[in-house]
Design a protein around this motif. Sequence first.
Motif, PDB file in Angstrom:
ATOM      1  N   ASP A 144      -0.492 -10.649 -13.215  1.00 54.52           N
ATOM      2  CA  ASP A 144       0.716 -11.321 -12.736  1.00 54.52           C
ATOM      3  C   ASP A 144       0.589 -11.503 -11.235  1.00 54.52           C
ATOM      4  OD1 ASP A 144       3.318 -12.392 -12.718  1.00 54.52           O
ATOM      5  OD2 ASP A 144       4.213 -10.428 -12.313  1.00 54.52           O
ATOM      6  N   PHE A 145       1.383 -12.388 -10.672  1.00 54.35           N
ATOM      7  CA  PHE A 145       1.405 -12.565  -9.226  1.00 54.35           C
ATOM      8  C   PHE A 145       1.723 -11.205  -8.577  1.00 54.35           C
ATOM      9  CE2 PHE A 145       3.500 -16.425 -11.107  1.00 54.35           C
ATOM     10  CZ  PHE A 145       2.338 -17.169 -11.172  1.00 54.35           C
ATOM     11  N   ALA A 146       0.934 -10.818  -7.589  1.00 60.90           N
ATOM     12  CA  ALA A 146       1.138  -9.562  -6.851  1.00 60.90           C
ATOM     13  C   ALA A 146       0.968  -8.332  -7.727  1.00 60.90           C
ATOM     14  CB  ALA A 146       2.524  -9.535  -6.182  1.00 60.90           C
ATOM     15  N   SER A 147       0.214  -8.445  -8.820  1.00 59.47           N
ATOM     16  CA  SER A 147       0.058  -7.289  -9.703  1.00 59.47           C
ATOM     17  C   SER A 147      -0.847  -6.220  -9.108  1.00 59.47           C
ATOM     18  CB  SER A 147      -0.501  -7.729 -11.063  1.00 59.47           C
ATOM     19  OG  SER A 147      -1.762  -8.352 -10.907  1.00 59.47           O
ATOM     20  N   GLY A 148      -1.628  -6.570  -8.094  1.00 57.36           N
ATOM     21  CA  GLY A 148      -2.525  -5.602  -7.478  1.00 57.36           C
ATOM     22  C   GLY A 148      -2.028  -5.144  -6.123  1.00 57.36           C
ATOM     23  N   THR A 149      -2.890  -5.286  -5.130  1.00 60.85           N
ATOM     24  CA  THR A 149      -2.609  -4.786  -3.782  1.00 60.85           C
ATOM     25  C   THR A 149      -1.360  -5.407  -3.171  1.00 60.85           C
ATOM     26  OG1 THR A 149      -4.996  -4.560  -3.502  1.00 60.85           O
ATOM     27  CG2 THR A 149      -3.665  -4.432  -1.514  1.00 60.85           C
ATOM     28  N   SER A 150      -1.077  -6.660  -3.483  1.00 61.57           N
ATOM     29  CA  SER A 150       0.006  -7.391  -2.808  1.00 61.57           C
ATOM     30  C   SER A 150       1.393  -6.848  -3.109  1.00 61.57           C
ATOM     31  CB  SER A 150      -0.067  -8.883  -3.172  1.00 61.57           C
ATOM     32  OG  SER A 150      -1.265  -9.444  -2.696  1.00 61.57           O
ATOM     33  N   SER A 151       1.529  -5.999  -4.140  1.00 61.22           N
ATOM     34  CA  SER A 151       2.835  -5.386  -4.410  1.00 61.22           C
ATOM     35  C   SER A 151       2.861  -3.922  -3.990  1.00 61.22           C
ATOM     36  CB  SER A 151       3.178  -5.485  -5.903  1.00 61.22           C
ATOM     37  OG  SER A 151       2.224  -4.773  -6.679  1.00 61.22           O
ATOM     38  N   LYS A 152       1.727  -3.405  -3.489  1.00 60.07           N
ATOM     39  CA  LYS A 152       1.618  -1.974  -3.207  1.00 60.07           C
ATOM     40  C   LYS A 152       1.333  -1.707  -1.735  1.00 60.07           C
ATOM     41  CE  LYS A 152       0.148  -1.129  -7.953  1.00 60.07           C
ATOM     42  NZ  LYS A 152      -0.906  -0.658  -8.872  1.00 60.07           N
ATOM     43  N   SER A 153       1.907  -2.526  -0.888  1.00 57.92           N
ATOM     44  CA  SER A 153       1.694  -2.394   0.550  1.00 57.92           C
ATOM     45  C   SER A 153       2.704  -1.421   1.151  1.00 57.92           C
ATOM     46  CB  SER A 153       1.835  -3.756   1.225  1.00 57.92           C
ATOM     47  OG  SER A 153       3.190  -4.175   1.219  1.00 57.92           O
ATOM     48  N   THR A 154       2.615  -1.237   2.475  1.00 64.85           N
ATOM     49  CA  THR A 154       3.581  -0.396   3.193  1.00 64.85           C
ATOM     50  C   THR A 154       4.877  -1.155   3.468  1.00 64.85           C
ATOM     51  OG1 THR A 154       1.667   0.655   4.234  1.00 64.85           O
ATOM     52  CG2 THR A 154       3.776   1.175   5.179  1.00 64.85           C
ATOM     53  N   LYS A 155       4.944  -2.411   3.053  1.00 68.31           N
ATOM     54  CA  LYS A 155       6.127  -3.279   3.209  1.00 68.31           C
ATOM     55  C   LYS A 155       6.367  -3.683   4.655  1.00 68.31           C
ATOM     56  CE  LYS A 155       6.427  -1.733  -0.988  1.00 68.31           C
ATOM     57  NZ  LYS A 155       5.561  -2.321  -2.005  1.00 68.31           N
ATOM     58  N   LEU A 156       5.365  -3.551   5.512  1.00 73.41           N
ATOM     59  CA  LEU A 156       5.495  -3.952   6.908  1.00 73.41           C
ATOM     60  C   LEU A 156       4.840  -5.309   7.153  1.00 73.41           C
ATOM     61  CD1 LEU A 156       4.779  -0.705   8.961  1.00 73.41           C
ATOM     62  CD2 LEU A 156       6.950  -1.924   8.764  1.00 73.41           C
ATOM     63  N   VAL A 157       5.439  -6.070   8.058  1.00 75.46           N
ATOM     64  CA  VAL A 157       4.835  -7.296   8.580  1.00 75.46           C
ATOM     65  C   VAL A 157       4.554  -6.996  10.042  1.00 75.46           C
ATOM     66  CG1 VAL A 157       5.106  -9.778   8.841  1.00 75.46           C
ATOM     67  CG2 VAL A 157       6.334  -8.590   7.017  1.00 75.46           C
ATOM     68  N   HIS A 158       3.328  -6.592  10.354  1.00 73.98           N
ATOM     69  CA  HIS A 158       3.088  -6.025  11.677  1.00 73.98           C
ATOM     70  C   HIS A 158       1.738  -6.411  12.247  1.00 73.98           C
ATOM     71  CE1 HIS A 158       0.653  -2.334  10.193  1.00 73.98           C
ATOM     72  NE2 HIS A 158       0.757  -3.184   9.205  1.00 73.98           N
ATOM     73  N   GLY A 159       1.679  -6.322  13.572  1.00 74.33           N
ATOM     74  CA  GLY A 159       0.414  -6.561  14.250  1.00 74.33           C
ATOM     75  C   GLY A 159      -0.493  -5.356  14.157  1.00 74.33           C
ATOM     76  N   GLY A 160       0.090  -4.164  14.192  1.00 70.76           N
ATOM     77  CA  GLY A 160      -0.683  -2.943  14.063  1.00 70.76           C
ATOM     78  C   GLY A 160      -0.877  -2.228  15.384  1.00 70.76           C
ATOM     79  N   VAL A 161       0.058  -1.328  15.737  1.00 70.92           N
ATOM     80  CA  VAL A 161      -0.088  -0.571  16.984  1.00 70.92           C
ATOM     81  C   VAL A 161      -1.332   0.310  16.954  1.00 70.92           C
ATOM     82  CG1 VAL A 161       2.347  -0.576  17.631  1.00 70.92           C
ATOM     83  CG2 VAL A 161       1.511   1.161  16.052  1.00 70.92           C
ATOM     84  N   ARG A 162      -1.705   0.773  15.768  1.00 70.91           N
ATOM     85  CA  ARG A 162      -2.903   1.598  15.651  1.00 70.91           C
ATOM     86  C   ARG A 162      -4.151   0.796  16.004  1.00 70.91           C
ATOM     87  NH1 ARG A 162      -4.941   3.851   9.875  1.00 70.91           N
ATOM     88  NH2 ARG A 162      -3.966   1.893   9.300  1.00 70.91           N
ATOM     89  N   TYR A 163      -4.197  -0.448  15.498  1.00 69.37           N
ATOM     90  CA  TYR A 163      -5.362  -1.292  15.784  1.00 69.37           C
ATOM     91  C   TYR A 163      -5.423  -1.669  17.260  1.00 69.37           C
ATOM     92  CZ  TYR A 163      -4.835  -1.761  10.737  1.00 69.37           C
ATOM     93  OH  TYR A 163      -4.673  -1.509   9.403  1.00 69.37           O
ATOM     94  N   LEU A 164      -4.244  -1.834  17.880  1.00 71.68           N
ATOM     95  CA  LEU A 164      -4.218  -2.159  19.304  1.00 71.68           C
ATOM     96  C   LEU A 164      -4.765  -0.996  20.129  1.00 71.68           C
ATOM     97  CD1 LEU A 164      -3.439  -4.056  21.592  1.00 71.68           C
ATOM     98  CD2 LEU A 164      -1.122  -3.101  21.517  1.00 71.68           C
ATOM     99  N   GLU A 165      -4.369   0.223  19.770  1.00 75.99           N
ATOM    100  CA  GLU A 165      -4.881   1.399  20.471  1.00 75.99           C
ATOM    101  C   GLU A 165      -6.400   1.484  20.336  1.00 75.99           C
ATOM    102  OE1 GLU A 165      -3.850   6.162  20.690  1.00 75.99           O
ATOM    103  OE2 GLU A 165      -3.829   5.154  18.746  1.00 75.99           O
TER     104      GLU A 165
END
Length: 734
Positions: free
Chosen positions: A148-169
């Motif tokens: 189904d649509f989003a049956s894999g990883t796309s429904s099991k995220s942290t639910k954030l829409v983010h740039g990533g402060v960890r990646y910036l560091e």
Amino acid sequence: MSSSRRLLRPLLYTSAAALTGGGVLYYVYRPLNIPGTDPASVPPPRYTDDGRFSPPRFPLVKTRDEQIADLKKSWGIQSAVDTARGATKSVLGSLTGSKETPPTEQLEKHEDAEPYDLLVIGGGATGAGIALDAATRGLKVAMVEREDFASGTSSKSTKLVHGGVRYLEKAVWELDYNQYKLVKEALRERKYFLDTAPHLSNWLPIMIPVQKWWQAPYFWAGTKFYDFLAGSEGIESSYFLTKSRALDAFPMLKKENLFGALVYYDGAHNDSRMNVSIAMTAALYGATIVNHLEVTGLEKDADGKLIGAKVKDRVQEKNGQTPQEFRIRAKGIINATGPFTDAVRKMDEPQVPDIVAPSSGVHVILPGYYSPSKMGLIDPKTSDGRVIFFLPWQGNTIAGTTDAATAISQNPIAGEEEINWILSEIQGYLSPDLNVRRGDVLAAWSGIRPLVKDPHSKNTESLVRNHLITVSDSGLLTCAGGKWTTYRQMAEEAVDEAIKRYSLRPGPLLQAPRVSGSEMIDDAAPLDGGCQTHQVRLVGAHGFSNTLFINLIQHFGLESIVAKHLTESYGDRAWTVAALSAPTEQRYPVRGLKISALYPFIDGEIRYSVRHEYAQTAVDVLARRTRLAFLNAQAALEALPTVIDLMSEELQWDKKREEKEWKDTVQFLASMGLAKSKLSVTRKDVEDGKAGEYDEHERKLYSRHDRPADTMQSDSKFSSGEKPIVSRDSSVNK
């Protein structure tokens, strides 16, 4: 002269300082356009003076059967008669010694063949994004998804829409340009995300606790740099909170060793509903979108170039029928299957090396009282150096995630060791007055992240979340890696490469549907043949506003929490969902029968998901259309009979299919954290109320059977003046 200079110089310095300070203050406190706060592009319908009401009329997507029929036309084979006829010719050819007709020549003999420009394999965020991008460029595109649509990883995220402060560091300390580029790209995409689907996404303040005084300038510099990179795509600026203000904003925090907190802004969203909305928007713009259709093989011509794929309908299997296999013809094929990328690549070239390093991300769902409803928290340095987010989501609290190498499976199960690690880390920064218990976990799941493999890395933490686009010798275009926030950019680059590789001709979309359901907005206006998905609003966005739920309450008599939930999940399509809801036969609420007493999901959502969003199984509804399975596995089990009955009525299931749905759904709920003691529960047990029976562990969680410690006067069986703490036979009660 010298005296005038002495006077002029301080004046100039003072003016320059004032201008600079004023500019900084304006930048920090400038008026900002916050997504979702604007009035709806299409105002809600109103009653006329004579009392008439005209509900919105939205365009409809084709039915699933109509979409499958379109897929079959691409190869030019319309019926089993054609297939049998071809098989007969093949047998006669072998008897007479003539050569078998190659697939391309067979296609030429079917004058009704209508090949696609692109066939996208995979219906997650990336695949659906590619389908929408291609369709809005005037290309003929099909997208198929095994589950189904989003049956894999796309429904099991942290639910954030983010740039990533960890990646910036990491980008700063390791001088890693790729990490910096990913953060910059994601911050830009974050704003597009919130603009095109304001009903499904929102800004969320996230707190970083400061334990030592010297951490304050470090975190302050990091969050300000994050704000700076966002530029005009940002929203509120980050700010510092003193200890008292931090505890006021997040009362659950541990007071000991707390110096203060930094707060910065990122986005949050409803991931699977976003995925479904992208797919349905693509369908409205003319893409052929089919779920539960599995690719079983790739088709090549005599030169070894890909010309299509062989597929089978898994819904027929679920109905106890022999699945019909057919072929889809396309000029180009795009592999966007996330963790399963390498499996599709091996269909094309069996010896090809893997390019995906799967990583497991475990999340747990806790009751909403563990966090404020409008404030998240990030622990940037856990006991082993990883990062944990602690966020409000859909009325509950989500905590995660782990990050460890894993094997690929369809529905991975969150391990007890990972769950307990998350709970232990949570306990470390929450007040010692709060006891974080394993029994408080309402749901737990593991998502597989399709990270692009770095051959020099030894652990998943050093893997870059960036995406990779490659094309095989036979013409299979693979788009892998990336993250939810950058799905649109990934899709744009994939379609750009496909146009170049397959010599496609995009063009203006002259007859675009009125997605808004209104003549007030011309959805075709910006579609000039180039990528315009940064301004293509998704289904439900046009008529959404933060006050739309009030209109629904006033017209349908919905419960307030239900009306708010519907507008934040369906946008202006909440009008249709509410209309599909059954009357309650009560004074109030008037419409909307809840499928779970604990959550605002109602019967109309099930009918809507079947009729307008291609839901084909109970798991589709419980996990991806509503989010009940992700919020509370036990509540999803108790709602299952109602969901099966409503879907059976819509899809005409027989008893065998209903029984299969029960077994399949309970098995899925095991991957969502359903207690092992509940896996053998039958439908009759649920209907008889036995599913809610608790084992010895659950019995100890609450004071279920303790008698009241203090008897209220209205409940007392003693007469007025008698003392209930002593026996009636005592002299004081004579």
